[in-house]
Design a protein around this motif. Structure first.
Motif: not given
Length: 140
Positions: A45, A49, A108, A112
């Motif tokens: 994602n 993000e 990341y 994330r």
């Protein structure tokens, strides 16, 4: 004038809890285990993000020009393997003008968004950029 046992226990409680929180391996506590190795998961994602982050990162997220993004690739940053995507954009200044094109590296951890690196020239050397029109369509 002595200190009561109850007061001593209250004063020592934070120290005792801190000692219990540390691991046997000497590493600090983290919300998410930082694997740091080559087995970092791909940030599926990353675009969504990054857009959410940029909405808060920019003083004025409206009207960004020249937005371009590179696909995430694994690079060693600070001695740890990370997925990194590189971003170029020209933000709108508070007076409504546009200044120089900016290049940032977005790191990341465990799939994330972890942080943005402002001095990205080394990390983003050789990055292949494609248009990122979603950044230019941000609203407040």
């Amino acid at each position: 004038m002595g200190i009561s046992v109850k007061r001593a226990a209250i004063l020592l409680l934070p120290i005792v809890l801190a000692a219990c929180a540390g691991g046997d391996d000497g590493r600090g506590i983290a919300f998410d285990d930082d694997r740091g190795g080559v087995n970092q998961p791909f940030p599926d994602n990353y675009r969504a993000e990054l857009l959410a982050f940029m909405r808060t990162y920019l003083n004025n997220p409206v009207g960004v020009h020249d937005a371009a993004l590179a696909q995430p690739v694994q690079r060693t940053v600070g001695g740890r393997v990370r997925y990194v995507t590189c971003l170029r954009f020209t933000p709108r200044e508070s007076d409504g003008s546009y200044r120089e094109l900016r290049e940032r590296a977005v790191l990341y951890v465990n799939g994330r968004l972890d942080r943005m690196v402002e001095n990205a020239s080394d990390v983003c050397a050789g990055a292949v950029y494609t248009a990122f029109p979603e950044l230019g369509k941000l609203t407040r």
